[in-house]
Design a protein around this motif. Structure first.
Motif, PDB file in Angstrom:
ATOM      1  N   ASN A 293       5.593   1.818   1.870  1.00 38.61           N
ATOM      2  CA  ASN A 293       4.915   1.856   3.178  1.00 38.61           C
ATOM      3  C   ASN A 293       3.597   1.075   3.194  1.00 38.61           C
ATOM      4  OD1 ASN A 293       6.926   3.540   4.237  1.00 38.61           O
ATOM      5  ND2 ASN A 293       5.916   5.320   3.355  1.00 38.61           N
ATOM      6  N   THR A 294       3.393   0.207   2.224  1.00 38.69           N
ATOM      7  CA  THR A 294       2.213  -0.658   2.232  1.00 38.69           C
ATOM      8  C   THR A 294       2.651  -2.072   1.842  1.00 38.69           C
ATOM      9  OG1 THR A 294       1.638  -0.464  -0.099  1.00 38.69           O
ATOM     10  CG2 THR A 294       0.816   1.270   1.334  1.00 38.69           C
TER      11      THR A 294
ATOM     12  N   LEU B 171       4.028 -10.698   1.877  1.00 37.78           N
ATOM     13  CA  LEU B 171       4.783  -9.642   2.554  1.00 37.78           C
ATOM     14  C   LEU B 171       4.290  -9.492   3.989  1.00 37.78           C
ATOM     15  CD1 LEU B 171       4.899  -6.822  -0.149  1.00 37.78           C
ATOM     16  CD2 LEU B 171       6.625  -8.526   0.353  1.00 37.78           C
ATOM     17  N   PRO B 172       5.162  -9.074   4.902  1.00 37.90           N
ATOM     18  CA  PRO B 172       4.713  -8.836   6.285  1.00 37.90           C
ATOM     19  C   PRO B 172       3.776  -7.630   6.340  1.00 37.90           C
ATOM     20  CG  PRO B 172       6.972  -8.103   5.996  1.00 37.90           C
ATOM     21  CD  PRO B 172       6.595  -8.785   4.726  1.00 37.90           C
ATOM     22  N   ASP B 173       2.991  -7.584   7.414  1.00 35.45           N
ATOM     23  CA  ASP B 173       2.074  -6.459   7.589  1.00 35.45           C
ATOM     24  C   ASP B 173       2.886  -5.182   7.825  1.00 35.45           C
ATOM     25  OD1 ASP B 173      -0.240  -5.119   7.737  1.00 35.45           O
ATOM     26  OD2 ASP B 173      -0.817  -5.819   9.726  1.00 35.45           O
ATOM     27  N   VAL B 174       2.362  -4.095   7.371  1.00 37.29           N
ATOM     28  CA  VAL B 174       3.054  -2.815   7.533  1.00 37.29           C
ATOM     29  C   VAL B 174       2.531  -2.156   8.809  1.00 37.29           C
ATOM     30  CG1 VAL B 174       3.444  -0.549   6.522  1.00 37.29           C
ATOM     31  CG2 VAL B 174       3.375  -2.576   5.067  1.00 37.29           C
TER      32      VAL B 174
ATOM     33  N   LYS C 109      -0.545   4.020   5.808  1.00 35.65           N
ATOM     34  CA  LYS C 109      -0.828   4.100   4.371  1.00 35.65           C
ATOM     35  C   LYS C 109      -1.576   2.834   3.970  1.00 35.65           C
ATOM     36  CE  LYS C 109       1.384   5.224   0.009  1.00 35.65           C
ATOM     37  NZ  LYS C 109       2.662   5.452  -0.671  1.00 35.65           N
ATOM     38  N   LEU C 110      -2.700   3.013   3.333  1.00 34.27           N
ATOM     39  CA  LEU C 110      -3.515   1.834   3.015  1.00 34.27           C
ATOM     40  C   LEU C 110      -3.058   1.185   1.714  1.00 34.27           C
ATOM     41  CD1 LEU C 110      -7.014   3.285   3.898  1.00 34.27           C
ATOM     42  CD2 LEU C 110      -5.454   2.061   5.370  1.00 34.27           C
TER      43      LEU C 110
ATOM     44  N   ARG D 241       0.899  -3.411  -0.544  1.00 37.48           N
ATOM     45  CA  ARG D 241      -0.006  -3.440  -1.673  1.00 37.48           C
ATOM     46  C   ARG D 241       0.732  -3.263  -3.000  1.00 37.48           C
ATOM     47  NH1 ARG D 241      -3.406   0.113  -3.522  1.00 37.48           N
ATOM     48  NH2 ARG D 241      -2.701   1.771  -2.148  1.00 37.48           N
TER      49      ARG D 241
ATOM     50  N   THR E  36      -8.793  -0.992   5.506  1.00 35.69           N
ATOM     51  CA  THR E  36      -7.859  -1.384   4.450  1.00 35.69           C
ATOM     52  C   THR E  36      -8.152  -0.561   3.200  1.00 35.69           C
ATOM     53  OG1 THR E  36      -9.307  -3.052   3.488  1.00 35.69           O
ATOM     54  CG2 THR E  36      -7.892  -3.774   5.311  1.00 35.69           C
ATOM     55  N   PHE E  37      -7.241  -0.678   2.259  1.00 36.46           N
ATOM     56  CA  PHE E  37      -7.434  -0.005   0.961  1.00 36.46           C
ATOM     57  C   PHE E  37      -8.741  -0.468   0.316  1.00 36.46           C
ATOM     58  CE2 PHE E  37      -7.045  -0.439  -3.640  1.00 36.46           C
ATOM     59  CZ  PHE E  37      -6.788   0.868  -4.019  1.00 36.46           C
ATOM     60  N   PHE E  38      -8.997  -1.767   0.440  1.00 37.04           N
ATOM     61  CA  PHE E  38     -10.114  -2.339  -0.299  1.00 37.04           C
ATOM     62  C   PHE E  38     -11.475  -1.927   0.252  1.00 37.04           C
ATOM     63  CE2 PHE E  38      -6.466  -5.179  -0.713  1.00 37.04           C
ATOM     64  CZ  PHE E  38      -6.307  -5.120  -2.082  1.00 37.04           C
TER      65      PHE E  38
ATOM     66  N   ASN F 128       3.247  11.592   1.925  1.00 39.66           N
ATOM     67  CA  ASN F 128       4.030  10.679   1.093  1.00 39.66           C
ATOM     68  C   ASN F 128       5.321  10.271   1.792  1.00 39.66           C
ATOM     69  OD1 ASN F 128       4.317   9.188  -1.207  1.00 39.66           O
ATOM     70  ND2 ASN F 128       5.420  10.797  -2.291  1.00 39.66           N
TER      71      ASN F 128
ATOM     72  N   GLU G 217      -5.759 -10.238  -0.318  1.00 31.60           N
ATOM     73  CA  GLU G 217      -6.980  -9.685  -0.901  1.00 31.60           C
ATOM     74  C   GLU G 217      -6.697  -9.106  -2.290  1.00 31.60           C
ATOM     75  OE1 GLU G 217      -8.838  -7.190   1.947  1.00 31.60           O
ATOM     76  OE2 GLU G 217     -10.697  -6.994   0.785  1.00 31.60           O
TER      77      GLU G 217
ATOM     78  N   GLN H 158      -8.597  -6.995  -5.627  1.00 25.81           N
ATOM     79  CA  GLN H 158      -9.776  -6.242  -6.085  1.00 25.81           C
ATOM     80  C   GLN H 158      -9.451  -5.622  -7.443  1.00 25.81           C
ATOM     81  OE1 GLN H 158     -10.913  -2.346  -4.185  1.00 25.81           O
ATOM     82  NE2 GLN H 158     -12.493  -3.611  -3.254  1.00 25.81           N
TER      83      GLN H 158
ATOM     84  N   ASN I  10     -11.528   2.474  -0.508  1.00 27.23           N
ATOM     85  CA  ASN I  10     -11.398   3.221  -1.770  1.00 27.23           C
ATOM     86  C   ASN I  10     -12.749   3.557  -2.414  1.00 27.23           C
ATOM     87  OD1 ASN I  10     -12.058   0.718  -2.663  1.00 27.23           O
ATOM     88  ND2 ASN I  10     -10.277   0.412  -3.983  1.00 27.23           N
TER      89      ASN I  10
ATOM     90  N   LEU J 187      -0.453  -8.002  -0.575  1.00 26.56           N
ATOM     91  CA  LEU J 187       0.380  -9.205  -0.504  1.00 26.56           C
ATOM     92  C   LEU J 187       0.529  -9.715   0.920  1.00 26.56           C
ATOM     93  CD1 LEU J 187       3.170  -8.493  -3.138  1.00 26.56           C
ATOM     94  CD2 LEU J 187       0.921  -9.529  -3.431  1.00 26.56           C
ATOM     95  N   HIS J 188      -0.059  -9.029   1.883  1.00 21.82           N
ATOM     96  CA  HIS J 188      -0.065  -9.560   3.247  1.00 21.82           C
ATOM     97  C   HIS J 188      -1.342 -10.358   3.489  1.00 21.82           C
ATOM     98  CE1 HIS J 188       0.478 -10.001   7.498  1.00 21.82           C
ATOM     99  NE2 HIS J 188      -0.703  -9.451   7.716  1.00 21.82           N
TER     100      HIS J 188
ATOM    101  N   GLU K  84      -4.155   8.932  -5.792  1.00 22.81           N
ATOM    102  CA  GLU K  84      -4.624   7.542  -5.800  1.00 22.81           C
ATOM    103  C   GLU K  84      -4.227   6.803  -4.537  1.00 22.81           C
ATOM    104  OE1 GLU K  84      -3.356   5.549  -9.304  1.00 22.81           O
ATOM    105  OE2 GLU K  84      -4.053   7.144 -10.597  1.00 22.81           O
TER     106      GLU K  84
ATOM    107  N   GLN L  77       2.850   4.180  11.263  1.00 23.84           N
ATOM    108  CA  GLN L  77       3.928   5.012  11.786  1.00 23.84           C
ATOM    109  C   GLN L  77       3.371   6.034  12.762  1.00 23.84           C
ATOM    110  OE1 GLN L  77       5.839   5.503   7.624  1.00 23.84           O
ATOM    111  NE2 GLN L  77       7.413   6.011   9.117  1.00 23.84           N
TER     112      GLN L  77
END
Lengths: 334, 640
Positions: free
Chosen positions: B245-246, A24-27, A333-334, B248, A264-266, A49, B299, B301, A269, B295-296, A307, A30
């Protein structure tokens, strides 16, 4: 026969497999613009949200803000009405009269702390009971309305599960009211106008419909050296641009080390997110060189919403903070 | 509507059968027709051809076509029931060895391959010492027999229009004394997506790898040692939608591994007596991984914070010793069996070892009187390390006044162990419900009456099955598992079979009357089923045509949790599959073409209600998966 077996074994190994994940392309983060001014846009509520901003643009006449959480009993002030509170330490309501020596009064204001904000009214009872037992102290409450200064005395009489019981009125006894303020579980706070003797509805959206609120809050001047402020009744305190966090559904982490694109999310978190309900001047700092307010470009605020994780970074500030300014934020949004 | 039509069909058959019975009884009394009572036979049989018609790649898919069985997949979990019986109360055997021991550890029926299965028998109220516990419904699978030739084998490729793919090979060698069969199979099933456009799967893609070995050693002419070793790895990928919006996603990967080694030694010890020792070792694990993926960036986890399915794994040990006596009039056998179940993932919970053992002694007899009467009886005394001892008697009477009429009545008392997690696991491992080590097994009393009439060509059988389950496990108001419920199922069934040189036609009707919460409400729900399994083999061309059809009415079930009764309605299910097979080169090459789930009924409406004193409140309305999408299947099979 041998070739057939070889073919079959090959088919066993290579025939239809799990599909690889798509790419997927990078987001792109905003941009959200926060326009605040003390006269017409005092509070802007953000739902992370949907990233929709709801503006509370009407200058509301309210003096007290009651916490609605079942185990929360804090009472806050309206800092934009030049409000202040003084704990007389006296428990006899009628003994506080016009003769009370006001010149010695040091008016107190709510202040944010590293965790939850501390209300100027303070701890008014023994909270160890499901319905707190009030210490019955009488408080003096002042505020300004239409250029006039109003002064009331107020006593928290009692509480039951889901309601505050207060008595308030003028010092001369011409006005006296005793009301139950019910906790509205749909909202984080209930707003009350001592001047109008009524609840003020629709001051904030239902608690599950907002995450952050950009508004104003008071803090000591020493904590924000040289940052412009709106004066208050207490010369040691000023009103600054503030960020209210809906701590029911959100926790925060202040990241000053990484750029937005590195977050990033990773790698987020596992951070130690804290519960906090107020941040003063989070995205604004004073620039000595340009002698004006600039964005705090080192800070990225991470918000954990159930989450989901969001990274918020200021990119631009325009106008005269804190009175009237426009703050541009990047929210990812991560 | 379906319930009425089922009642009418069953009623008509009963009328026809009863008239026929009177006529036959008259002739038999006059001595015109020779009479013969038989041991209880399977109620329904699925042959390899039946499995091919429906393209059933695993036992779960095969059971869907069995009369009385109801199946659906809800939120990633598979449910197979027979009236009020759940999968955990349906005993499953392969070559007379239990496939998943006590059926109480959530064994995945999709991990039971069928490519080496020649025949699946469905027995109800089976009187047999094989049955360790629950015996109301028993599924017996039998693998391909050893051939009387030095080398044999085969290979198959099955693919279909939804890109499922199954390939396998099996090879057998024998020198009469030693026989060995080895087989390997790989089955891949593509994911099924829901009605909404997105990445999330209703049922994830699955890959199953199997490797089975069987060995027979004829030590003497009559003394046989059998060894079976089955290995299966079932991997599944359940995909989630892209988080708005991600870039992920959160996917759930699961891997089920099963390794089994079983052995059986049969030896005659006298003219009429024999001894058989059987044993089994089994280990399986079921591991789930919740994966966060970007998916970009690519990565990945593993998410350890969000609650997911509990990883489980169990080791089994089983042994049976049986001495049998085979005489003309009186047969008997006796023996004992031992078993042990051990959690190999969580060895103890709150200082309690997560394991149990049981041992049982059994004795049975069978008395045969002039081929007219067979009286079978016996009992099993089972001692369980957690719940104590249980006495399980059973009896059966078969009356055959004529060769074409047989009336079988039986009573069986059996057990179903409570789910392993509900005994040992804590609330945090059990979705908030605390386990209870004092749980007792569910006690089941089964009464069956079966009337069978017919010749080799035309057979009709009808019967009544009554099952009462006591001490059913429920979730109490204090969120603990407890034995507090009672349920019952009364099933009325009728099956017919017509068979000649070309046709083999088997229509059936089943009417379940289910009462899930007898202890609090007297509410019963009827679940009707109608079906047909038919095939025709034309002798000249050897072309085979097959069809399988089954229709089920709305199935209603009740569940009592925390003193609240929930009702779940699952809508009508239709299943229709066609098949044509053509052998070539002297039966060595089989080409076949089939259509599965012709009606494309995959997602069926499900409504969940909360029952009140007067009314019911709709809690949830969604869909459940009942079958794979319609598919055109091509199969190539080569036999050595």
């Amino acid at each position: 026969m041998r070739s057939l077996i070889v073919n079959i074994i090959l088919m066993l190994l290579v025939s239809s497999c799990f599909n690889p994940d798509e790419i997927l392309p990078d987001v792109v983060p905003q941009n959200v613009i926060i326009d605040l001014d003390v006269k017409s846009n005092q509070a802007i509520f953000i739902d992370l949200n949907t990233l929709t901003a709801r503006t509370n643009s009407v200058a509301q006449n309210w003096q007290l803000k009651f916490q609605n959480q079942s185990n929360g009993w804090s009472i806050y002030l309206n800092v934009l009405s030049k409000g202040g509170v003084h704990n007389t330490g006296i428990t006899t309501y009628d003994s506080i009269t016009e003769n009370y020596k006001l010149s010695d009064v040091n008016w107190q204001l709510d202040v944010p702390t590293n965790e939850m904000s501390y209300p100027a009214i303070g701890k008014w009872g023994d909270y160890s009971f499901s319905a707190p037992k009030s210490y019955k102290n009488v408080y003096l409450i002042r505020w300004e309305s239409n250029g006039q200064t109003l002064l009331y005395k107020m006593q928290i009489l009692d509480a039951r599960e889901g309601a505050y019981h207060i008595r308030y009125g003028s010092l001369n006894g011409s006005v006296i009211n005793s009301v139950w303020i019910p906790k509205n579980t749909d909202n984080l706070h209930t707003y009350y106008s001592l001047e109008l003797d009524q609840l003020v509805p629709n001051m904030e959206p239902p608690k599950y419909h907002w995450d952050l609120c950009f508004s104003y809050l008071s803090d000591s001047l020493t904590s924000h050296r040289k940052v412009p402020f709106i004066p208050t009744i207490n010369q040691d305190y000023g009103v600054y641009a503030g960020l209210f966090v809906n701590h029911i559904t959100n926790t925060i982490y202040k990241d000053t080390l990484r750029e937005l694109n590195e977050i990033t999310f990773f790698n987020s978190n596992g951070l130690d997110f804290k519960t906090s309900d107020q941040l003063c001047n989070a995205f604004i700092q004073w620039d000595e060189n340009f002698q004006q307010c600039m964005i705090n470009d080192k800070l990225t605020l991470l918000v954990k919403n159930k989450e989901e994780f969001y990274a918020i970074k200021p990119t631009q500030i325009m106008g005269d903070a804190p009175g009237q300014f426009s703050l541009t934020l990047q929210i990812k949004k991560l | 509507m379906y319930s009425y039509s089922c009642i009418i069909v069953v009623g008509l058959v009963l009328v026809v059968v009863s008239r026929y019975y009177i006529i036959v009884l008259f002739f038999s009394l006059c001595g015109v027709i020779k009479v013969s009572a038989q041991d209880s036979l399977a109620l329904f049989v699925l042959t390899a051809d039946d499995l091919a018609i429906t393209n059933s790649q695993n036992l779960e898919e095969a059971l869907v076509n069995v009369p009385g069985i109801h199946h659906f997949i809800k939120k990633g979990n598979s449910f197979t029931t027979f009236g009020t019986l759940s999968t955990g109360q349906i005993a499953i055997f392969k070559n007379n060895m239990p496939v998943a021991m006590d059926q109480n550890v959530g064994f995945n029926l999709r991990a039971i391959p069928l490519w080496d299965i020649e025949r699946i028998e469905v027995h109800i109220a089976a009187v047999s010492n094989l049955i360790k516990n629950s015996s109301t419904l028993v599924i017996k699978m039998y693998t391909i027999e050893y051939k009387k030739q030095s080398v044999w084998g085969g290979a198959h490729i099955i693919t279909n229009s939804i890109n499922d793919f199954s390939t396998g090979i099996n090879l057998g060698i024998s020198n009469v004394k030693h026989s060995l069969q080895v087989g390997a199979n790989r089955t891949f099933q593509t994911p099924l997506y829901g009605p909404s456009i997105g990445r999330s799967t209703v049922w994830g893609a699955e890959q199953r790898l199997d490797f089975n070995i069987s060995y027979r050693y004829k030590i003497l002419n009559t003394m046989v040692l059998d060894v079976y070793s089955d290995h299966t790895v079932l991997s599944a990928q359940n995909k989630g939608d892209v988080i708005p919006n991600t870039s992920r996603v959160r996917d759930l990967n699961s891997r089920f591994r099963n390794h089994t080694l079983s052995s059986s030694l049969y030896a005659p010890i006298s003219k009429n007596h024999s001894i058989q020792v059987s044993g089994k070792l089994q280990r399986f694990t079921n591991v789930h991984q919740l994966l966060d993926k970007d998916l970009h960036t690519g990565e990945i986890q593993e998410n350890m914070l969000v609650e997911k399915k509990q990883n489980t794994g169990y080791d089994y040990g089983y042994m049976r010793l049986e001495i049998s006596s085979d005489n003309k009039q009186l047969n008997y056998n006796a023996g004992f069996e031992l078993s042990n179940t051990l959690d190999n993932t969580i060895s103890n919970v709150n200082a309690v070892a997560t394991e149990y053992a049981d041992y049982a002694a059994f004795a049975n007899f069978q008395f045969r009187q002039k081929n007219n009467v067979i009286l079978k009886g016996g009992s099993k005394l089972l001692v369980h390390s957690l719940s104590g001892s249980h006495f399980l008697p059973y009896a059966s009477l078969v009356l055959a006044p004529s060769k074409v009429v047989q009336l079988t009545t039986s009573y069986i008392r059996s057990l179903s162990y409570p789910l392993f997690n509900s005994i040992f696991y804590t609330a945090s491992m059990n979705h908030g419900v605390a386990g209870n080590i004092q749980l007792n097994p569910v006690k089941q009393n089964t009464i069956s009456i079966n009337l069978k009439i017919g010749t080799n060509k035309l057979t009709a059988q009808t019967g009544l099955l009554y099952l009462q389950s006591n001490e059913v496990m429920r979730v109490s108001a204090s969120n603990t598992f407890e034995n507090s419920g009672t349920s019952s199922t009364t099933s009325l069934y009728t099956m017919m079979q017509y068979q000649d040189k070309i046709w083999h036609i088997r229509p059936f009707a089943v009417l379940h009357n289910n009462n899930f919460v007898r202890d609090s409400l007297g509410i019963s729900y009827v679940h009707p089923q109608l079906g047909l399994a038919a095939k025709a083999i034309f002798p000249k061309t050897k072309t085979m045509l097959g069809v399988t059809w089954k229709i089920e009415g709305t199935n209603t079930s009740l569940d009592r949790r925390r003193d609240i009764i929930y009702q779940e309605d699952i809508g009508r299910i239709r299943r229709l599959s066609f098949y044509v097979k053509q052998p070539f080169f002297q039966d060595k090459l089989h080409l076949s073409f089939g259509v599965n789930n012709h009606n494309n009924d995959s997602l069926i409406e499900r409504n969940t209600y909360m029952l009140g004193l007067i009314d019911r409140e709709l809690l949830e309305s969604d869909t459940v998966l009942t079958a794979r999408n319609r598919a055109f299947t091509v199969s190539v099979k080569y036999l050595l």
